[in-house]
Design a protein around this motif. Structure first.
Motif, PDB file in Angstrom:
ATOM      1  N   VAL A   1       0.874  -1.176   0.000  1.00  0.00           N
ATOM      2  CA  VAL A   1       0.000   0.000   0.000  1.00  0.00           C
ATOM      3  C   VAL A   1       0.913   1.229   0.000  1.00  0.00           C
ATOM      4  O   VAL A   1       1.602   1.499   0.987  1.00  0.00           O
ATOM      5  CB  VAL A   1      -0.935   0.016   1.218  1.00  0.00           C
ATOM      6  CG1 VAL A   1      -1.823   1.265   1.186  1.00  0.00           C
ATOM      7  CG2 VAL A   1      -1.795  -1.247   1.242  1.00  0.00           C
ATOM      8  N   ALA A   2       0.929   1.948  -1.122  1.00  0.00           N
ATOM      9  CA  ALA A   2       1.865   3.056  -1.305  1.00  0.00           C
ATOM     10  C   ALA A   2       1.154   4.395  -1.181  1.00  0.00           C
ATOM     11  O   ALA A   2       0.173   4.650  -1.880  1.00  0.00           O
ATOM     12  CB  ALA A   2       2.546   2.957  -2.668  1.00  0.00           C
ATOM     13  N   GLY A   3       1.649   5.248  -0.280  1.00  0.00           N
ATOM     14  CA  GLY A   3       1.083   6.576  -0.087  1.00  0.00           C
ATOM     15  C   GLY A   3       2.141   7.648  -0.228  1.00  0.00           C
ATOM     16  O   GLY A   3       3.273   7.391  -0.674  1.00  0.00           O
ATOM     17  N   ARG A   4       1.802   8.858   0.163  1.00  0.00           N
ATOM     18  CA  ARG A   4       2.771   9.951   0.105  1.00  0.00           C
ATOM     19  C   ARG A   4       3.975   9.617   0.991  1.00  0.00           C
ATOM     20  O   ARG A   4       3.823   9.136   2.107  1.00  0.00           O
ATOM     21  CB  ARG A   4       2.139  11.245   0.594  1.00  0.00           C
ATOM     22  CG  ARG A   4       3.097  12.432   0.664  1.00  0.00           C
ATOM     23  CD  ARG A   4       2.385  13.659   1.193  1.00  0.00           C
ATOM     24  NE  ARG A   4       3.300  14.783   1.366  1.00  0.00           N
ATOM     25  CZ  ARG A   4       3.968  15.052   2.476  1.00  0.00           C
ATOM     26  NH1 ARG A   4       3.836  14.267   3.529  1.00  0.00           N
ATOM     27  NH2 ARG A   4       4.783  16.089   2.548  1.00  0.00           N
TER      28      ARG A   4
ATOM     29  N   GLY B   1       2.785   8.703  -6.361  1.00  0.00           N
ATOM     30  CA  GLY B   1       3.496   8.755  -7.626  1.00  0.00           C
ATOM     31  C   GLY B   1       3.646   7.410  -8.288  1.00  0.00           C
ATOM     32  O   GLY B   1       4.292   7.301  -9.337  1.00  0.00           O
ATOM     33  N   CYS B   2       3.043   6.365  -7.719  1.00  0.00           N
ATOM     34  CA  CYS B   2       3.258   4.998  -8.208  1.00  0.00           C
ATOM     35  C   CYS B   2       2.096   4.456  -9.031  1.00  0.00           C
ATOM     36  O   CYS B   2       2.095   3.271  -9.375  1.00  0.00           O
ATOM     37  CB  CYS B   2       3.511   4.054  -7.029  1.00  0.00           C
ATOM     38  SG  CYS B   2       4.993   4.427  -6.069  1.00  0.00           S
ATOM     39  N   ARG B   3       1.129   5.298  -9.370  1.00  0.00           N
ATOM     40  CA  ARG B   3      -0.043   4.761 -10.060  1.00  0.00           C
ATOM     41  C   ARG B   3       0.248   4.299 -11.480  1.00  0.00           C
ATOM     42  O   ARG B   3      -0.543   3.533 -12.043  1.00  0.00           O
ATOM     43  CB  ARG B   3      -1.173   5.791 -10.067  1.00  0.00           C
ATOM     44  CG  ARG B   3      -1.947   5.814  -8.773  1.00  0.00           C
ATOM     45  CD  ARG B   3      -3.381   6.239  -8.952  1.00  0.00           C
ATOM     46  NE  ARG B   3      -4.172   5.885  -7.787  1.00  0.00           N
ATOM     47  CZ  ARG B   3      -5.453   6.196  -7.634  1.00  0.00           C
ATOM     48  NH1 ARG B   3      -6.081   6.887  -8.566  1.00  0.00           N
ATOM     49  NH2 ARG B   3      -6.101   5.818  -6.553  1.00  0.00           N
ATOM     50  N   ALA B   4       1.310   4.795 -12.070  1.00  0.00           N
ATOM     51  CA  ALA B   4       1.627   4.394 -13.442  1.00  0.00           C
ATOM     52  C   ALA B   4       2.563   3.191 -13.492  1.00  0.00           C
ATOM     53  O   ALA B   4       2.975   2.783 -14.581  1.00  0.00           O
ATOM     54  CB  ALA B   4       2.244   5.568 -14.193  1.00  0.00           C
ATOM     55  N   SER B   5       2.896   2.606 -12.356  1.00  0.00           N
ATOM     56  CA  SER B   5       3.824   1.471 -12.347  1.00  0.00           C
ATOM     57  C   SER B   5       3.135   0.207 -12.850  1.00  0.00           C
ATOM     58  O   SER B   5       1.908   0.104 -12.880  1.00  0.00           O
ATOM     59  CB  SER B   5       4.380   1.254 -10.941  1.00  0.00           C
ATOM     60  OG  SER B   5       3.359   0.824 -10.066  1.00  0.00           O
TER      61      SER B   5
ATOM     62  N   ALA C   1      -1.947   1.875  -4.990  1.00  0.00           N
ATOM     63  CA  ALA C   1      -1.218   3.139  -5.080  1.00  0.00           C
ATOM     64  C   ALA C   1      -2.136   4.342  -4.887  1.00  0.00           C
ATOM     65  O   ALA C   1      -3.004   4.613  -5.708  1.00  0.00           O
ATOM     66  CB  ALA C   1      -0.499   3.242  -6.417  1.00  0.00           C
ATOM     67  N   ASP C   2      -1.906   5.061  -3.793  1.00  0.00           N
ATOM     68  CA  ASP C   2      -2.515   6.367  -3.571  1.00  0.00           C
ATOM     69  C   ASP C   2      -1.986   7.325  -4.643  1.00  0.00           C
ATOM     70  O   ASP C   2      -0.817   7.240  -5.022  1.00  0.00           O
ATOM     71  CB  ASP C   2      -2.104   6.836  -2.164  1.00  0.00           C
ATOM     72  CG  ASP C   2      -2.627   8.206  -1.789  1.00  0.00           C
ATOM     73  OD1 ASP C   2      -2.245   9.182  -2.454  1.00  0.00           O
ATOM     74  OD2 ASP C   2      -3.382   8.314  -0.817  1.00  0.00           O
TER      75      ASP C   2
ATOM     76  N   GLY D   1      -4.996   1.070  -9.017  1.00  0.00           N
ATOM     77  CA  GLY D   1      -5.494   2.389  -8.651  1.00  0.00           C
ATOM     78  C   GLY D   1      -6.930   2.382  -8.174  1.00  0.00           C
ATOM     79  O   GLY D   1      -7.337   3.249  -7.403  1.00  0.00           O
ATOM     80  N   ALA D   2      -7.705   1.406  -8.621  1.00  0.00           N
ATOM     81  CA  ALA D   2      -9.126   1.353  -8.268  1.00  0.00           C
ATOM     82  C   ALA D   2      -9.358   0.492  -7.027  1.00  0.00           C
ATOM     83  O   ALA D   2     -10.387  -0.174  -6.899  1.00  0.00           O
ATOM     84  CB  ALA D   2      -9.934   0.813  -9.449  1.00  0.00           C
ATOM     85  N   PHE D   3      -8.408   0.544  -6.091  1.00  0.00           N
ATOM     86  CA  PHE D   3      -8.505  -0.360  -4.935  1.00  0.00           C
ATOM     87  C   PHE D   3      -9.736  -0.094  -4.085  1.00  0.00           C
ATOM     88  O   PHE D   3     -10.306  -1.020  -3.496  1.00  0.00           O
ATOM     89  CB  PHE D   3      -7.237  -0.292  -4.083  1.00  0.00           C
ATOM     90  CG  PHE D   3      -6.858   1.089  -3.615  1.00  0.00           C
ATOM     91  CD1 PHE D   3      -7.473   1.675  -2.527  1.00  0.00           C
ATOM     92  CD2 PHE D   3      -5.859   1.795  -4.266  1.00  0.00           C
ATOM     93  CE1 PHE D   3      -7.119   2.938  -2.099  1.00  0.00           C
ATOM     94  CE2 PHE D   3      -5.487   3.061  -3.837  1.00  0.00           C
ATOM     95  CZ  PHE D   3      -6.120   3.645  -2.748  1.00  0.00           C
ATOM     96  N   ASP D   4     -10.178   1.165  -3.991  1.00  0.00           N
ATOM     97  CA  ASP D   4     -11.365   1.448  -3.176  1.00  0.00           C
ATOM     98  C   ASP D   4     -12.584   0.736  -3.737  1.00  0.00           C
ATOM     99  O   ASP D   4     -13.369   0.155  -2.981  1.00  0.00           O
ATOM    100  CB  ASP D   4     -11.609   2.956  -3.117  1.00  0.00           C
ATOM    101  CG  ASP D   4     -12.758   3.321  -2.190  1.00  0.00           C
ATOM    102  OD1 ASP D   4     -12.515   3.503  -0.982  1.00  0.00           O
ATOM    103  OD2 ASP D   4     -13.913   3.398  -2.668  1.00  0.00           O
TER     104      ASP D   4
END
Length: 458
Positions: free
Chosen positions: A223-226, A252-256, A247-248, A261-264
């Motif tokens: 789980v990646a955040g700021r 900056g990791c959403r393009a990895s 990725a929050d 990204g749609a985890f919620d």
């Protein structure tokens, strides 16, 4: 014009004191200052204005000025000097200082004060400014009136203030500086600079040994955040483990390659979550805004680990079993070097398929009429050029970006999630824009916009 040091008058001594602090900070990397003008702060204002290396931003609204300084620190990772006069002016910095303290944003707050003989005697524009911001600053100091006898300590004072604001736990530093009239003086020759540097502790290989054993061969989530300082290192860890990266947008990791990204939306699906519980969760930096994700992870029996570049504790459910304080990228690479066994390939495949499905549905649902979620997706899906910055207000905008946002590369997302307040958001965006020199967009609701409409006046 410089005054001979041996014959310097008191007002020349305090001018030299301010010039020495500023000279030391410039040597350490200071390039920005935000000044809310007032007469008592004249010695420091003149010292800042005298240095061509410093961009001085003048804002008459102290609250707006403080959030501009916050935005500068957020965008650059380096403190701006934030200066005001004595009295209630300093109280308007409080909200931004609190946010900087909770969000680990560096800032050097300098509040001018009346000299000791004018305190507690009913002098105008005088309040008790001692530890005005409580526990929020990393360090508070009142050096008293500048004297020639104390000149040998000035460089050390500047260095300590800088280190306290930019060290392992970056944040605000508060210097309360009394000045006596006359306030305009001529600096003398400055004390000699201090040679050497203060360094941050490095991550030791042994720090990750326990966690390396816990993650090997397990089904897990990153789980990646700021606070992530190296998304490539996060991707290397995800590849080695066969794990997805939730990725929050601020990470900056959403393009990895391994980003979800749609985890919620995904964890709202009871059939999926019941069939895909993690055995271990590695949290990087600050937690996302999603309560649904936090509540689901707390209900699982997963072992919780936290990696963060500071010594902060993000553990509201008090479930963290492993904590590593140090550069996140270095910690990820150290874990990869331990050669952990990956999870079974179907674990990552299931999360990847869920991500594709969720993103497809979100795109289809938001492709029609304009809405707040559609705007959030638009600004994170190609509307901004790579290298741009996006500042997002708290409350619903940051949730819209987290829940529905895209994954455009090269977009840096900022949000004041330390205290989660809606104050000063416009000014924060102004600070990000002037510090970065890059195109900057602001996604904000009507209440937050009205709350800081003065931020546009600067």
């Amino acid at each position: 014009m410089r005054t001979d040091w041996a014959n310097a008058e008191p007002h020349d001594v305090q001018a030299t004191f301010c010039a020495t602090l500023v000279d030391s900070w410039v040597g350490l990397g200071l390039v920005s200052a935000v000044v809310a003008p007032g007469s008592r702060s004249t010695p420091m204002a003149l010292a800042l204005a005298a240095r061509a290396e410093i961009a001085v931003h003048v804002l008459h609204d102290e609250r707006s000025a403080s959030f501009v300084a916050l935005g500068i620190g957020s965008a650059t990772g380096r403190p701006a000097v934030l200066l005001c006069t004595s009295g209630t002016a300093a109280t308007h910095f409080h909200a931004a200082v609190v946010e900087a303290g909770l969000a680990n944003v560096p800032m050097i707050v300098v509040t001018a004060d009346r000299p000791p003989e004018l305190r507690d005697v009913g002098a105008p524009q005088t309040i008790d400014q001692t530890r005005l911001y409580g526990a929020a600053p990393r360090w508070f100091h009142d050096p008293g009136m500048a004297t020639r006898e104390a000149a040998g300590s000035w460089r050390s004072l500047a260095l300590r203030a800088w280190q306290a604001g930019t060290g392992v736990d970056p944040g605000p530093v508060h210097l309360n500086m009394p000045f006596r009239e006359p306030l305009v003086g001529n600096p003398s020759d400055l004390p000699l600079a201090i040679e050497g540097e203060w360094t941050l502790p490095a991550l030791a290989a042994g720090d990750v040994r326990g966690l390396a054993s816990a993650i090997s061969g397990r089904r897990g989530l990153i789980v990646a955040g700021r606070g992530v300082d190296d998304c490539d290192a996060v991707d290397r860890l995800a590849e080695a483990l066969g794990w997805p990266v939730l990725a929050d947008p601020r990470s900056g990791c959403r393009a990895s390659a391994h980003a979800v990204g749609a985890f919620d939306a995904i964890v709202r699906s009871a059939p999926f979550t019941s069939e895909h519980p993690p055995e271990i969760v590695v949290r990087l930096g600050e937690p996302p805004a999603s309560k649904v994700l936090a509540q689901w992870l707390a209900r699982t029996a997963a072992v919780q680990a936290q990696l963060d570049g500071s010594t902060r504790v993000f553990d509201p459910d008090q479930l963290v079993a492993h904590r590593i304080s140090g550069p996140v990228g270095a910690a990820c690479d150290a874990l990869v070097a331990s050669r952990p066994a990956p999870a079974a390939p179907e674990w990552l495949a299931a999360w990847t398929a869920a991500e594709r499905s969720a993103q497809s549905v979100i795109a289809a649902e938001l492709g029609g009429e304009l809405s707040e979620p559609a705007v959030a997706r638009l600004v994170t899906s190609g509307a901004l050029r790579p290298g741009s910055h996006l500042v997002v207000a708290s409350s619903m905008p940051i949730r819209d970006v987290e829940w529905y946002g895209g994954c455009a590369r090269g977009i840096t997302v900022h949000a004041n999630r330390g205290a989660n307040g809606i104050d000063g958001v416009v000014s924060t965006a102004v600070g990000v824009a002037v510090a970065s020199g890059r195109p900057t967009a602001l996604l904000i609701g009507d209440v937050a916009f009205l709350h800081d409409s003065n931020g546009l006046l600067g």
